[in-house]
Design a protein around this motif. Sequence first.
Motif, mmCIF file in Angstrom:
data_model
loop_
_atom_site.group_PDB
_atom_site.id
_atom_site.type_symbol
_atom_site.label_atom_id
_atom_site.label_comp_id
_atom_site.label_asym_id
_atom_site.label_seq_id
_atom_site.Cartn_x
_atom_site.Cartn_y
_atom_site.Cartn_z
ATOM 1 N N ASP A 177 0.823 -1.211 0.000
ATOM 2 C CA ASP A 177 0.000 0.000 0.000
ATOM 3 C C ASP A 177 0.857 1.262 0.000
ATOM 4 O O ASP A 177 0.769 2.110 0.888
ATOM 5 C CB ASP A 177 -0.996 -0.003 1.162
ATOM 6 C CG ASP A 177 -2.223 -0.856 0.872
ATOM 7 O OD1 ASP A 177 -2.316 -1.418 -0.241
ATOM 8 O OD2 ASP A 177 -3.094 -0.959 1.755
ATOM 9 N N THR A 213 0.339 3.473 -2.206
ATOM 10 C CA THR A 213 -0.548 4.510 -2.728
ATOM 11 C C THR A 213 -1.938 4.384 -2.125
ATOM 12 O O THR A 213 -2.270 3.395 -1.469
ATOM 13 C CB THR A 213 -0.660 4.417 -4.261
ATOM 14 O OG1 THR A 213 -1.378 3.233 -4.607
ATOM 15 C CG2 THR A 213 0.711 4.407 -4.914
ATOM 16 N N ALA A 273 -3.678 4.135 -6.413
ATOM 17 C CA ALA A 273 -2.842 3.645 -7.522
ATOM 18 C C ALA A 273 -2.768 4.634 -8.683
ATOM 19 O O ALA A 273 -2.632 4.234 -9.846
ATOM 20 C CB ALA A 273 -3.335 2.284 -8.011
ATOM 21 N N PHE A 316 2.229 7.056 -7.427
ATOM 22 C CA PHE A 316 3.397 6.203 -7.623
ATOM 23 C C PHE A 316 4.661 7.025 -7.871
ATOM 24 O O PHE A 316 5.747 6.654 -7.415
ATOM 25 C CB PHE A 316 3.166 5.243 -8.789
ATOM 26 C CG PHE A 316 2.458 3.983 -8.404
ATOM 27 C CD1 PHE A 316 3.092 3.028 -7.627
ATOM 28 C CD2 PHE A 316 1.155 3.745 -8.811
ATOM 29 C CE1 PHE A 316 2.446 1.854 -7.263
ATOM 30 C CE2 PHE A 316 0.500 2.574 -8.453
ATOM 31 C CZ PHE A 316 1.143 1.628 -7.676
ATOM 32 N N VAL A 319 3.456 -5.640 -2.967
ATOM 33 C CA VAL A 319 2.291 -5.026 -3.598
ATOM 34 C C VAL A 319 1.110 -5.107 -2.630
ATOM 35 O O VAL A 319 0.794 -6.169 -2.101
ATOM 36 C CB VAL A 319 1.941 -5.741 -4.910
ATOM 37 C CG1 VAL A 319 0.662 -5.168 -5.516
ATOM 38 C CG2 VAL A 319 3.101 -5.639 -5.896
ATOM 39 N N ASP A 360 -2.564 -0.756 -4.332
ATOM 40 C CA ASP A 360 -1.610 -0.464 -5.397
ATOM 41 C C ASP A 360 -2.000 -1.048 -6.752
ATOM 42 O O ASP A 360 -1.309 -0.821 -7.745
ATOM 43 C CB ASP A 360 -0.222 -0.989 -5.001
ATOM 44 C CG ASP A 360 0.291 -0.339 -3.731
ATOM 45 O OD1 ASP A 360 -0.003 0.847 -3.518
ATOM 46 O OD2 ASP A 360 0.981 -1.024 -2.949
ATOM 47 N N TYR A 403 4.397 0.713 -11.381
ATOM 48 C CA TYR A 403 5.569 0.573 -10.521
ATOM 49 C C TYR A 403 6.874 0.818 -11.279
ATOM 50 O O TYR A 403 7.948 0.559 -10.735
ATOM 51 C CB TYR A 403 5.639 -0.841 -9.954
ATOM 52 C CG TYR A 403 4.845 -1.091 -8.707
ATOM 53 C CD1 TYR A 403 5.328 -0.741 -7.452
ATOM 54 C CD2 TYR A 403 3.612 -1.730 -8.777
ATOM 55 C CE1 TYR A 403 4.621 -1.010 -6.305
ATOM 56 C CE2 TYR A 403 2.889 -2.012 -7.629
ATOM 57 C CZ TYR A 403 3.400 -1.640 -6.388
ATOM 58 O OH TYR A 403 2.692 -1.913 -5.259
#
Length: 242
Positions: free
Chosen positions: A40, A42, A45, A50, A68, A72, A89
């Motif tokens: 987490d 974000t 997401a 990011f 992850v 995310d 990512y």
Amino acid sequence: MTTLFHCSDIHFGAEDRAALDWFAEEVRANKPDAVIITGDLTMRARHREFAAAGEWIHNLKAPVTVEVGNHDLPYFNLYERFRHPYRRYSRIEDKVEAEINLPGVSVVPLKTTARAQLRLNWSKGKVSGDALRESLRTLRSLPADTVKLIAAHHPLVDADTRSSGSTRGGLKALMALQEAGAAAVLTGHVHDPFDIERRTGSGSVRLIGAGTLSERVRENPPSYNRITIDGSAIDVEARYMI
């Protein structure tokens, strides 16, 4: 002695800037051997979330592994969620689910997020057969005298916290990981720290949860775990921003 800093649930988009600065200063001052972020990064997401997370991680100037989290995976673009869930990512792709090997200590990733599930709440955890087999394969390849740690986002079994991971396949995974030599499982998701020991059929394993560095606090203020490993002894100290 090996020192690891374990943090989680940073939630860029709902981040606590003071907590992030405090943690970064802790890393700068103490120079841990590695930083483990159990998911987490974000809130939704988004690309800008990011980007901010990537910049912050690069500025830590430490070896980092990132799990992850359910937050995310793309929320609003279902095509990307199912076909390219990790595309955002890109700036830190070398750190995502990265194994960390230090003298006498290894950190092995275990994916607990799912693009979709046969239940309404997709935020909860799930350990797939493929994910478990990959982690077990890595564990079994490590020297027997290595302290083996698992890093995942969701608690494999629920601790005494307000929130729940409700991880499907979690207990089965925990038993298999312990039998393969895992000494502890490091997780996030519930936003409160915990450190408990869980008996399994053939022994026991530590369950270590990190709090949050976001504004989304629950029972505790922003925190991270300082983990020190001396021989086979694992010491965990939850450090709070006050």
